[in-house]
Design a protein around this motif. Structure first.
Motif, PDB file in Angstrom:
ATOM      1  N   LEU A 270       0.830  -1.199   0.000  1.00 28.29           N
ATOM      2  CA  LEU A 270       0.000   0.000   0.000  1.00 28.29           C
ATOM      3  C   LEU A 270       0.869   1.256   0.000  1.00 28.29           C
ATOM      4  O   LEU A 270       0.657   2.171  -0.794  1.00 28.29           O
ATOM      5  N   VAL A 271       1.868   1.282   0.841  1.00 30.16           N
ATOM      6  CA  VAL A 271       2.756   2.442   0.912  1.00 30.16           C
ATOM      7  C   VAL A 271       3.640   2.506  -0.337  1.00 30.16           C
ATOM      8  O   VAL A 271       3.852   3.580  -0.901  1.00 30.16           O
ATOM      9  N   ALA A 272       4.144   1.347  -0.797  1.00 28.21           N
ATOM     10  CA  ALA A 272       5.033   1.329  -1.963  1.00 28.21           C
ATOM     11  C   ALA A 272       4.305   1.770  -3.231  1.00 28.21           C
ATOM     12  O   ALA A 272       4.808   2.627  -3.980  1.00 28.21           O
ATOM     13  N   ILE A 273       3.140   1.225  -3.492  1.00 27.42           N
ATOM     14  CA  ILE A 273       2.389   1.601  -4.695  1.00 27.42           C
ATOM     15  C   ILE A 273       1.866   3.030  -4.561  1.00 27.42           C
ATOM     16  O   ILE A 273       1.825   3.781  -5.532  1.00 27.42           O
ATOM     17  N   GLY A 274       1.492   3.413  -3.344  1.00 22.88           N
ATOM     18  CA  GLY A 274       1.086   4.799  -3.111  1.00 22.88           C
ATOM     19  C   GLY A 274       2.208   5.768  -3.435  1.00 22.88           C
ATOM     20  O   GLY A 274       1.977   6.838  -4.014  1.00 22.88           O
ATOM     21  N   TRP A 275       3.431   5.388  -3.103  1.00 25.43           N
ATOM     22  CA  TRP A 275       4.588   6.221  -3.435  1.00 25.43           C
ATOM     23  C   TRP A 275       4.754   6.337  -4.950  1.00 25.43           C
ATOM     24  O   TRP A 275       5.022   7.424  -5.477  1.00 25.43           O
ATOM     25  N   LEU A 276       4.591   5.211  -5.658  1.00 24.83           N
ATOM     26  CA  LEU A 276       4.713   5.229  -7.122  1.00 24.83           C
ATOM     27  C   LEU A 276       3.686   6.157  -7.770  1.00 24.83           C
ATOM     28  O   LEU A 276       3.956   6.767  -8.802  1.00 24.83           O
ATOM     29  N   PHE A 277       2.515   6.274  -7.163  1.00 25.51           N
ATOM     30  CA  PHE A 277       1.457   7.131  -7.703  1.00 25.51           C
ATOM     31  C   PHE A 277       1.483   8.541  -7.105  1.00 25.51           C
ATOM     32  O   PHE A 277       0.555   9.311  -7.300  1.00 25.51           O
ATOM     33  N   GLY A 278       2.549   8.857  -6.367  1.00 32.02           N
ATOM     34  CA  GLY A 278       2.693  10.199  -5.811  1.00 32.02           C
ATOM     35  C   GLY A 278       1.816  10.476  -4.610  1.00 32.02           C
ATOM     36  O   GLY A 278       1.560  11.630  -4.287  1.00 32.02           O
ATOM     37  N   GLN A 279       1.374   9.440  -3.943  1.00 28.03           N
ATOM     38  CA  GLN A 279       0.469   9.591  -2.798  1.00 28.03           C
ATOM     39  C   GLN A 279       1.083   9.020  -1.511  1.00 28.03           C
ATOM     40  O   GLN A 279       0.385   8.517  -0.642  1.00 28.03           O
ATOM     41  N   TYR A 280       2.406   9.102  -1.397  1.00 31.84           N
ATOM     42  CA  TYR A 280       3.090   8.513  -0.245  1.00 31.84           C
ATOM     43  C   TYR A 280       2.573   9.084   1.075  1.00 31.84           C
ATOM     44  O   TYR A 280       2.279   8.338   2.009  1.00 31.84           O
ATOM     45  N   LYS A 281       2.467  10.393   1.168  1.00 37.20           N
ATOM     46  CA  LYS A 281       2.041  11.037   2.417  1.00 37.20           C
ATOM     47  C   LYS A 281       0.658  10.543   2.847  1.00 37.20           C
ATOM     48  O   LYS A 281       0.442  10.201   4.010  1.00 37.20           O
ATOM     49  N   PHE A 282      -0.271  10.504   1.891  1.00 37.05           N
ATOM     50  CA  PHE A 282      -1.623  10.037   2.217  1.00 37.05           C
ATOM     51  C   PHE A 282      -1.589   8.609   2.739  1.00 37.05           C
ATOM     52  O   PHE A 282      -2.190   8.284   3.764  1.00 37.05           O
ATOM     53  N   PHE A 283      -0.881   7.709   2.041  1.00 37.09           N
ATOM     54  CA  PHE A 283      -0.899   6.300   2.420  1.00 37.09           C
ATOM     55  C   PHE A 283      -0.069   6.018   3.672  1.00 37.09           C
ATOM     56  O   PHE A 283      -0.393   5.102   4.414  1.00 37.09           O
ATOM     57  N   TRP A 284       0.975   6.794   3.909  1.00 36.53           N
ATOM     58  CA  TRP A 284       1.732   6.603   5.151  1.00 36.53           C
ATOM     59  C   TRP A 284       0.862   7.006   6.342  1.00 36.53           C
ATOM     60  O   TRP A 284       0.819   6.307   7.347  1.00 36.53           O
TER      61      TRP A 284
END
Length: 164
Positions: A133-147
């Protein structure tokens, strides 16, 4: 096109990829659902049902977007589509990654009771889901939200000390 950009607060053309991917994914899901309902029927009937399911799913998704817009913290409305895409990819990927891990560990339905197998399968899938969830969120530019989402989820499970 201008109306679409204004509605989803799209400022750069590359951001159009998210609504496009969302519509394609929704269409694919609608077609797969119609195929489940009408397995042995003519393709035209299948496509007609898929179009109906597509519009029902679209209404549902837009309703959910309105509800989550107030609850989740994001800057632009198009980011909500990317967040949903991350959730979809993560769910599928955790199962895809979890299956070989379970086989590698020697866990099968034959050597464990069915209940134990499924509990371990879900537990291993859940662990990989959190990581992906965090890794794919980072790929889509949503790291902060998913962290932040991850920290909140783990704290609700009583695992807050692992994310601090």
């Amino acid at each position: 096109m201008k109306k679409l950009k204004e509605r989803w607060e799209i400022h750069k053309n590359w951001q159009l990829i998210f609504p496009f991917l969302g519509i394609v994914g929704l269409g694919y899901s609608a077609y797969r659902l119609s195929s489940l309902f009408l397995q042995d029927y003519h393709i035209a009937l299948n496509i007609a049902l898929a179009i109906g399911i597509f519009f029902l799913l679209l209404k549902l998704v837009l309703f959910i977007f309105k509800k989550l817009e107030k609850k989740w913290d994001f800057t632009y409305r198009w980011e909500l589509i990317s967040i949903f895409i991350v959730f979809a990819l993560t769910g599928s990927s955790s199962v895809f990654v979890g299956k070989p891990i379970i086989k590698f560990m020697g866990i099968t339905k034959e050597n464990l009771p069915s209940f134990a197998y499924w509990v371990l399968y879900i537990l291993i899938g859940f662990i990989f889901y959190q990581i992906l969830l965090v890794a794919i969120g980072w790929l889509f530019g949503q790291y902060k939200f998913f962290w932040n989402f991850e920290k909140k989820m783990l704290s609700r499970l009583g695992l807050k000390r692992f994310v601090e």
